[in-house]
Design a protein around this motif. Structure first.
Motif, PDB file in Angstrom:
ATOM      1  N   CYS A 117      44.339  38.192  39.599  1.00  0.00           N
ATOM      2  CA  CYS A 117      44.630  37.164  38.582  1.00  0.00           C
ATOM      3  C   CYS A 117      44.680  37.792  37.193  1.00  0.00           C
ATOM      4  O   CYS A 117      45.563  37.472  36.382  1.00  0.00           O
ATOM      5  CB  CYS A 117      43.573  36.066  38.618  1.00  0.00           C
ATOM      6  SG  CYS A 117      43.692  34.954  40.039  1.00  0.00           S
ATOM      7  N   GLU A 118      43.750  38.682  36.903  1.00  0.00           N
ATOM      8  CA  GLU A 118      43.730  39.332  35.600  1.00  0.00           C
ATOM      9  C   GLU A 118      44.892  40.315  35.452  1.00  0.00           C
ATOM     10  O   GLU A 118      45.497  40.407  34.381  1.00  0.00           O
ATOM     11  CB  GLU A 118      42.392  40.048  35.398  1.00  0.00           C
ATOM     12  CG  GLU A 118      41.219  39.082  35.295  1.00  0.00           C
ATOM     13  CD  GLU A 118      39.881  39.801  35.206  1.00  0.00           C
ATOM     14  OE1 GLU A 118      39.862  40.965  34.747  1.00  0.00           O
ATOM     15  OE2 GLU A 118      38.862  39.196  35.607  1.00  0.00           O
ATOM     16  N   PHE A 119      45.202  41.049  36.520  1.00  0.00           N
ATOM     17  CA  PHE A 119      46.297  42.015  36.472  1.00  0.00           C
ATOM     18  C   PHE A 119      47.616  41.318  36.136  1.00  0.00           C
ATOM     19  O   PHE A 119      48.390  41.802  35.300  1.00  0.00           O
ATOM     20  CB  PHE A 119      46.411  42.744  37.807  1.00  0.00           C
ATOM     21  CG  PHE A 119      47.449  43.841  37.829  1.00  0.00           C
ATOM     22  CD1 PHE A 119      47.110  45.139  37.492  1.00  0.00           C
ATOM     23  CD2 PHE A 119      48.755  43.567  38.197  1.00  0.00           C
ATOM     24  CE1 PHE A 119      48.066  46.146  37.506  1.00  0.00           C
ATOM     25  CE2 PHE A 119      49.719  44.567  38.215  1.00  0.00           C
ATOM     26  CZ  PHE A 119      49.372  45.868  37.870  1.00  0.00           C
ATOM     27  N   TYR A 120      47.876  40.183  36.794  1.00  0.00           N
ATOM     28  CA  TYR A 120      49.141  39.476  36.605  1.00  0.00           C
ATOM     29  C   TYR A 120      49.070  38.382  35.537  1.00  0.00           C
ATOM     30  O   TYR A 120      50.091  37.778  35.219  1.00  0.00           O
ATOM     31  CB  TYR A 120      49.605  38.853  37.924  1.00  0.00           C
ATOM     32  CG  TYR A 120      50.250  39.838  38.855  1.00  0.00           C
ATOM     33  CD1 TYR A 120      51.583  40.193  38.709  1.00  0.00           C
ATOM     34  CD2 TYR A 120      49.527  40.434  39.880  1.00  0.00           C
ATOM     35  CE1 TYR A 120      52.182  41.106  39.558  1.00  0.00           C
ATOM     36  CE2 TYR A 120      50.114  41.351  40.737  1.00  0.00           C
ATOM     37  CZ  TYR A 120      51.447  41.683  40.569  1.00  0.00           C
ATOM     38  OH  TYR A 120      52.035  42.591  41.413  1.00  0.00           O
ATOM     39  N   ALA A 121      47.870  38.120  35.006  1.00  0.00           N
ATOM     40  CA  ALA A 121      47.671  37.017  34.065  1.00  0.00           C
ATOM     41  C   ALA A 121      48.147  35.707  34.686  1.00  0.00           C
ATOM     42  O   ALA A 121      48.874  34.919  34.067  1.00  0.00           O
ATOM     43  CB  ALA A 121      48.387  37.281  32.742  1.00  0.00           C
ATOM     44  N   MET A 122      47.733  35.465  35.925  1.00  0.00           N
ATOM     45  CA  MET A 122      48.073  34.239  36.636  1.00  0.00           C
ATOM     46  C   MET A 122      46.798  33.542  37.094  1.00  0.00           C
ATOM     47  O   MET A 122      45.723  34.130  37.133  1.00  0.00           O
ATOM     48  CB  MET A 122      48.989  34.529  37.823  1.00  0.00           C
ATOM     49  CG  MET A 122      50.388  34.949  37.411  1.00  0.00           C
ATOM     50  SD  MET A 122      51.571  34.787  38.774  1.00  0.00           S
ATOM     51  CE  MET A 122      53.074  35.358  37.975  1.00  0.00           C
ATOM     52  N   ASP A 123      46.949  32.268  37.466  1.00  0.00           N
ATOM     53  CA  ASP A 123      45.782  31.433  37.760  1.00  0.00           C
ATOM     54  C   ASP A 123      45.226  31.622  39.161  1.00  0.00           C
ATOM     55  O   ASP A 123      44.031  31.438  39.394  1.00  0.00           O
ATOM     56  CB  ASP A 123      46.145  29.949  37.570  1.00  0.00           C
ATOM     57  CG  ASP A 123      46.481  29.612  36.133  1.00  0.00           C
ATOM     58  OD1 ASP A 123      46.014  30.342  35.229  1.00  0.00           O
ATOM     59  OD2 ASP A 123      47.223  28.630  35.915  1.00  0.00           O
ATOM     60  N   HIS A 124      46.099  31.938  40.118  1.00  0.00           N
ATOM     61  CA  HIS A 124      45.676  31.955  41.523  1.00  0.00           C
ATOM     62  C   HIS A 124      46.099  33.256  42.200  1.00  0.00           C
ATOM     63  O   HIS A 124      47.174  33.794  41.933  1.00  0.00           O
ATOM     64  CB  HIS A 124      46.290  30.776  42.289  1.00  0.00           C
ATOM     65  CG  HIS A 124      46.042  29.449  41.658  1.00  0.00           C
ATOM     66  ND1 HIS A 124      44.828  28.801  41.744  1.00  0.00           N
ATOM     67  CD2 HIS A 124      46.852  28.648  40.917  1.00  0.00           C
ATOM     68  CE1 HIS A 124      44.900  27.651  41.089  1.00  0.00           C
ATOM     69  NE2 HIS A 124      46.116  27.546  40.583  1.00  0.00           N
ATOM     70  N   ALA A 125      45.248  33.731  43.104  1.00  0.00           N
ATOM     71  CA  ALA A 125      45.566  34.895  43.932  1.00  0.00           C
ATOM     72  C   ALA A 125      44.992  34.684  45.318  1.00  0.00           C
ATOM     73  O   ALA A 125      43.882  34.184  45.478  1.00  0.00           O
ATOM     74  CB  ALA A 125      45.002  36.175  43.315  1.00  0.00           C
ATOM     75  N   MET A 126      45.746  35.092  46.303  1.00  0.00           N
ATOM     76  CA  MET A 126      45.359  34.907  47.698  1.00  0.00           C
ATOM     77  C   MET A 126      45.634  36.219  48.435  1.00  0.00           C
ATOM     78  O   MET A 126      46.760  36.738  48.395  1.00  0.00           O
ATOM     79  CB  MET A 126      46.189  33.771  48.289  1.00  0.00           C
ATOM     80  CG  MET A 126      45.810  33.301  49.665  1.00  0.00           C
ATOM     81  SD  MET A 126      46.763  31.768  49.969  1.00  0.00           S
ATOM     82  CE  MET A 126      46.532  31.571  51.720  1.00  0.00           C
ATOM     83  N   VAL A 127      44.604  36.785  49.070  1.00  0.00           N
ATOM     84  CA  VAL A 127      44.716  38.093  49.700  1.00  0.00           C
ATOM     85  C   VAL A 127      44.859  37.950  51.211  1.00  0.00           C
ATOM     86  O   VAL A 127      44.144  37.164  51.846  1.00  0.00           O
ATOM     87  CB  VAL A 127      43.495  38.966  49.346  1.00  0.00           C
ATOM     88  CG1 VAL A 127      43.419  40.199  50.230  1.00  0.00           C
ATOM     89  CG2 VAL A 127      43.574  39.389  47.881  1.00  0.00           C
ATOM     90  N   PHE A 128      45.786  38.715  51.774  1.00  0.00           N
ATOM     91  CA  PHE A 128      46.059  38.738  53.206  1.00  0.00           C
ATOM     92  C   PHE A 128      45.693  40.105  53.773  1.00  0.00           C
ATOM     93  O   PHE A 128      45.468  41.059  53.035  1.00  0.00           O
ATOM     94  CB  PHE A 128      47.543  38.467  53.472  1.00  0.00           C
ATOM     95  CG  PHE A 128      47.990  37.068  53.137  1.00  0.00           C
ATOM     96  CD1 PHE A 128      48.177  36.126  54.129  1.00  0.00           C
ATOM     97  CD2 PHE A 128      48.233  36.700  51.822  1.00  0.00           C
ATOM     98  CE1 PHE A 128      48.598  34.839  53.841  1.00  0.00           C
ATOM     99  CE2 PHE A 128      48.658  35.418  51.513  1.00  0.00           C
ATOM    100  CZ  PHE A 128      48.832  34.485  52.528  1.00  0.00           C
ATOM    101  N   SER A 129      45.691  40.211  55.090  1.00  0.00           N
ATOM    102  CA  SER A 129      45.303  41.469  55.731  1.00  0.00           C
ATOM    103  C   SER A 129      46.369  42.550  55.620  1.00  0.00           C
ATOM    104  O   SER A 129      46.065  43.735  55.730  1.00  0.00           O
ATOM    105  CB  SER A 129      44.948  41.230  57.200  1.00  0.00           C
ATOM    106  OG  SER A 129      43.806  40.390  57.284  1.00  0.00           O
TER     107      SER A 129
END
Length: 416
Positions: free
Chosen positions: A117-129
């Motif tokens: 979120c901080e890297f992209y300056a975005m609100d949401h991040a979702m991590v996959f395998s």
């Protein structure tokens, strides 16, 4: 673009009257057999006996320069990254044994999503395998039956598979063709859900998309936009956020897909978004819900790497220098390249055919250089390519070595 191998009308029948479900692979089996019968070493089964650094390994008992690993920013041997992984392995064990929605979310998973979120300056991040699962999960979940996906025909296999899994209507257009894309958008029925899928860097040729113009057209026609930045994240753009950032249109992208297996230097995939309803994806995205989460050591290395990539301007500059130097030298030597100018860290060297491409690959390996041999149907227009992936850890001296290796191998293989 990936396509299916030509299949016979009827499957071959084996002893006992059962159809042989492998018969559809016979053309590929025959092609591989012919290649190996010619005496060429198998280019798809190379074993690295030991990896010495981001740019060197022992292959077949010989020290080899690595030019085909996607390790763009050289983070695989970063001391801070390794230390973080070792600590997490000690503190949390080797794996999670569970899905993110059950017992598979550890503090490290939340930390790496916060770093994204901080890297992209975005609100949401979702991590996959994996990055493959990120495309499979996000695309199949947000675009379903009755919706339309408009995508570049050279899109990665994971994008095509995500489209198929979601059962949306798929409308491809000619690679990087803005006019063709708009024509297809005009034909979509009024009121239908529309998702335009693009890539920042296309992995076979190393060329970039005209995202700014394409995203503007997509928005004009009321479509949401997903951009896969797997091969540009960490490297392209002032902050390493990818081609969309570099072209000044990141704020207009609804979903950014990326991977940890390229510039981040480990394994995993992710999606970042500013969509206010994005968090519901954690409950409805099947490749997220029904897959065990990444091991704690992996997310710890990813988190540390991502935070270091926020301050990697010098590495980005050196990687660009490497790309420009190698591209110019190979072009001057007489090789046919995939792009007229360097557009990314990928340089595709086009071969006349698979047989001579394999011979050139083997000649390079004997010189002490590893590259990727890419063949149809994974390549555009049925081309055979030697795909070079430069790294920020390649020294100027190594790049010059690589040029000499290509020149000698090109003569030996009859390419030059």
């Amino acid at each position: 673009m990936t396509e299916a191998v030509n299949q016979p009308d009827q499957p071959e029948v084996i002893e006992g009257g059962q159809p042989d479900l492998f018969s559809k692979f016979d053309p590929l089996i025959e092609m591989r057999r012919n290649l190996l019968d010619s005496g060429v070493e198998d280019p798809f089964s190379l074993v690295m006996d030991r990896v010495l650094s981001p740019t060197t390994a022992i292959c077949n008992g010989r020290e080899t320069i690595l030019l085909g690993t996607y390790n763009y920013m050289g983070m695989t041997f970063d001391p801070d990254v390794i230390e973080a992984g070792q600590k997490a392995l000690t503190d949390f064990g080797s794996g999670t044994t569970g899905s993110r929605v059950l017992n598979g979310t550890y503090s490290g998973h939340k930390a790496v999503e916060q770093a994204l979120c901080e890297f992209y300056a975005m609100d949401h991040a979702m991590v996959f395998s994996t990055g493959y699962q990120a495309n499979l999960g996000i695309i199949s979940t947000i675009a379903g039956k009755g919706d339309y996906i408009i995508l570049d025909i050279d899109s990665h296999a994971s994008i095509w598979d995500g489209c198929k899994m979601g059962d949306a209507e798929v409308v491809p257009f000619k690679h990087n063709d803005l006019e063709a894309m708009e024509k297809r958008l005009r034909r979509i029925p009024e009121g239908a859900g529309k998702l335009v899928i693009l890539e920042g860097v296309y992995s076979m040729m190393g060329d970039i998309a005209p995202l700014k113009e394409m995203i503007a057209v997509a928005k004009k026609h009321g479509a949401m936009v997903l951009v896969d930045e797997a091969h540009s994240m960490g490297f392209i753009g002032p902050n390493g956020r990818g081609v969309a950032e570099d072209q000044g249109c990141l704020d207009d992208v609804d979903f950014v897909i990326g991977t940890f297996s390229k510039s981040v230097g480990t394994v995993g995939g992710f999606c970042v978004s500013n969509h206010p309803k994005f968090e519901i994806m954690r409950l409805v995205c099947r490749p997220y819900v029904f897959t065990a989460s990444l091991p704690p050591s992996v997310v710890a290395t990813a988190c540390t790497s991502i935070r270091k990539l926020m301050h990697a301007a010098d590495k980005r500059a050196h990687l660009w220098e490497n790309s420009r130097t190698l591209h110019a030298a190979l072009k001057a030597a007489g090789f046919h390249l995939g792009t007229e100018t360097p557009q990314s860290a990928i340089i595709a060297v086009i071969m006349p055919d698979l047989e001579r491409g394999a011979a050139m690959w083997e000649a390079l390996l004997h010189e002490g250089l590893y590259v990727n041999l890419a063949r149809p149907p994974a390549t555009p227009a049925n081309m055979t390519l030697l795909r070079c992936s430069l790294c920020a850890a390649h020294t100027a001296e190594q790049v010059q070595q690589i040029v000499g290796m290509f020149q000698r191998a090109g003569v030996k293989a009859g390419i030059l």
